[in-house]
Design a protein around this motif. Sequence first.
Motif, PDB file in Angstrom:
ATOM      1  N   ILE A  47       0.829  -1.204   0.000  1.00 18.26           N
ATOM      2  CA  ILE A  47       0.000   0.000   0.000  1.00 18.26           C
ATOM      3  C   ILE A  47       0.862   1.253   0.000  1.00 18.26           C
ATOM      4  O   ILE A  47       2.011   1.236   0.469  1.00 18.26           O
ATOM      5  N   VAL A  49       1.774   4.400   1.695  1.00 18.10           N
ATOM      6  CA  VAL A  49       1.666   4.679   3.134  1.00 18.10           C
ATOM      7  C   VAL A  49       0.792   5.912   3.397  1.00 18.10           C
ATOM      8  O   VAL A  49       0.012   5.931   4.343  1.00 18.10           O
ATOM      9  N   THR A  51      -1.736   7.275   1.495  1.00 21.23           N
ATOM     10  CA  THR A  51      -3.173   7.152   1.180  1.00 21.23           C
ATOM     11  C   THR A  51      -3.761   5.826   1.636  1.00 21.23           C
ATOM     12  O   THR A  51      -4.978   5.655   1.663  1.00 21.23           O
ATOM     13  N   ARG A  52      -2.905   4.882   1.939  1.00 24.02           N
ATOM     14  CA  ARG A  52      -3.290   3.532   2.349  1.00 24.02           C
ATOM     15  C   ARG A  52      -3.994   2.754   1.242  1.00 24.02           C
ATOM     16  O   ARG A  52      -4.678   1.761   1.499  1.00 24.02           O
ATOM     17  N   ARG A  53      -3.833   3.189   0.027  1.00 26.99           N
ATOM     18  CA  ARG A  53      -4.455   2.452  -1.076  1.00 26.99           C
ATOM     19  C   ARG A  53      -3.456   1.466  -1.675  1.00 26.99           C
ATOM     20  O   ARG A  53      -2.248   1.707  -1.661  1.00 26.99           O
ATOM     21  N   GLU A 240      -0.004  -1.762  13.380  1.00 29.09           N
ATOM     22  CA  GLU A 240      -0.408  -0.397  13.053  1.00 29.09           C
ATOM     23  C   GLU A 240       0.652   0.622  13.490  1.00 29.09           C
ATOM     24  O   GLU A 240       0.883   1.619  12.807  1.00 29.09           O
ATOM     25  N   LEU A 243       3.261   0.879  10.857  1.00 31.30           N
ATOM     26  CA  LEU A 243       2.754   1.568   9.669  1.00 31.30           C
ATOM     27  C   LEU A 243       2.721   3.078   9.904  1.00 31.30           C
ATOM     28  O   LEU A 243       3.111   3.865   9.035  1.00 31.30           O
ATOM     29  N   ARG A 244       2.283   3.476  11.106  1.00 32.20           N
ATOM     30  CA  ARG A 244       2.236   4.913  11.426  1.00 32.20           C
ATOM     31  C   ARG A 244       3.636   5.522  11.498  1.00 32.20           C
ATOM     32  O   ARG A 244       3.884   6.597  10.965  1.00 32.20           O
ATOM     33  N   GLY A 247       4.953   6.150   8.170  1.00 37.59           N
ATOM     34  CA  GLY A 247       4.345   7.363   7.615  1.00 37.59           C
ATOM     35  C   GLY A 247       5.071   8.600   8.108  1.00 37.59           C
ATOM     36  O   GLY A 247       5.393   9.508   7.327  1.00 37.59           O
ATOM     37  N   GLU A 253       6.014   3.212   0.570  1.00 38.71           N
ATOM     38  CA  GLU A 253       5.131   2.054   0.452  1.00 38.71           C
ATOM     39  C   GLU A 253       5.382   1.060   1.577  1.00 38.71           C
ATOM     40  O   GLU A 253       6.486   0.997   2.117  1.00 38.71           O
ATOM     41  N   ILE A 259      -1.036  -5.628   6.707  1.00 37.78           N
ATOM     42  CA  ILE A 259      -1.826  -5.198   5.546  1.00 37.78           C
ATOM     43  C   ILE A 259      -2.493  -6.425   4.928  1.00 37.78           C
ATOM     44  O   ILE A 259      -3.703  -6.472   4.773  1.00 37.78           O
ATOM     45  N   SER A 275     -10.724  -3.274  -0.587  1.00 39.14           N
ATOM     46  CA  SER A 275      -9.920  -2.136  -0.128  1.00 39.14           C
ATOM     47  C   SER A 275     -10.027  -0.932  -1.048  1.00 39.14           C
ATOM     48  O   SER A 275      -9.529   0.137  -0.724  1.00 39.14           O
TER      49      SER A 275
END
Length: 277
Positions: A47, A49, A51-53, A240, A243-244, A247, A253, A259, A275
């Motif tokens: 993903i 990071v 936009t989390r898409r 999480e 991931l944060r 960011g 990415e 994820i 997703s």
Amino acid sequence: EAKRRHGGVCAYDPSLDTGDTSRLTLQSELRQGIERGELVVFYQPKIDVATRRPCGAEALVRWQHPTRGLLGPDAFIPLAEESGLIDMVTADVLDQALAQLGRWTELGHQLPVSVNVPARSLTDEAFPETIVAALARHGVPPKLLTLEMTESAVVTDMERAGEVLRRLREHGVHISIDDFGTGYSSIAHLRDMPPHELKIDRSFVMKMCENSRDETIVRAVVDLAKNLRLRVVAEGVENEDALRALGDLGCDEAQGYHISRPLPAAELTAWLGRSEM
Ligand code: C2E
Ligand code: CA
Ligand code: CA
Ligand code: CA
């Protein structure tokens, strides 16, 4: 000797030196298995990071062995590399991954795919043509393919490797240095054969929120990548917090169990549907 080590059970682990017979057996089984289409490709999404898409997927090979079940790459990739079968594995995975990329495109998903390639392939002068031919066969634009280079041995012929990389880049294929910071992957390559992307090894990412040394290393690699204008991907993102933190550091990415685990193609298609809603 191997039997003694495993308490009377002969473990099926070719990465251990279990003697010539079982290695030769496995080697011929693997060759047959590839010819019979027993290699299966799983896909692990990445993903963005910020936009989390979903922004891509890594192709990870497994071997659906007729009697031993689903084998992970660690059970046969080292042997494939030693025995020269690795080129057949690479070609098979590439073919399956590009076909799948085509199917995702038809479903409306723009999903670049990454394929693992041992750095040793860079000493094969025909390698760029192999890649370009596979892309053409599947009608896939080169920029949707990333080759993740892993070094399990020192590449001695740097001149030829540099030339092969240069040609791949000219064709528009993206190059990533996998497991950056471990093994033989060296900072000199960033100067001599600049890639498009660095992939931070999961051993630094997994505990980056508990271990400040790991965090410092991840930060340093992200900064290095940014200063060299390279994209940077963190693998092994398991929670999480990580991931944060990634960011905050400006990592582009992320990939990891938090994820999604690596999934069969159909399951990743379903995951993408969920997703992207
Ligand atoms: P890799 O390229 O570093 O791939 C990432 C590995 O980390 C994968 O293991 C993946 O399942 C695992 N992983 C992903 N997220 C997490 C996480 O959050 N935590 C943890 N602990 N692990 C995570 P896998 O699929 O067993 O692959 C192992 C290695 O085998 C790969 O490491 C790659 O070097 C090699 N490999 C896999 N497929 C191929 C292939 O088609 N060709 C070649 N030459 N090598 C391959
Ligand atoms: Ca990889
Ligand atoms: Ca890796
Ligand atoms: Ca690895």
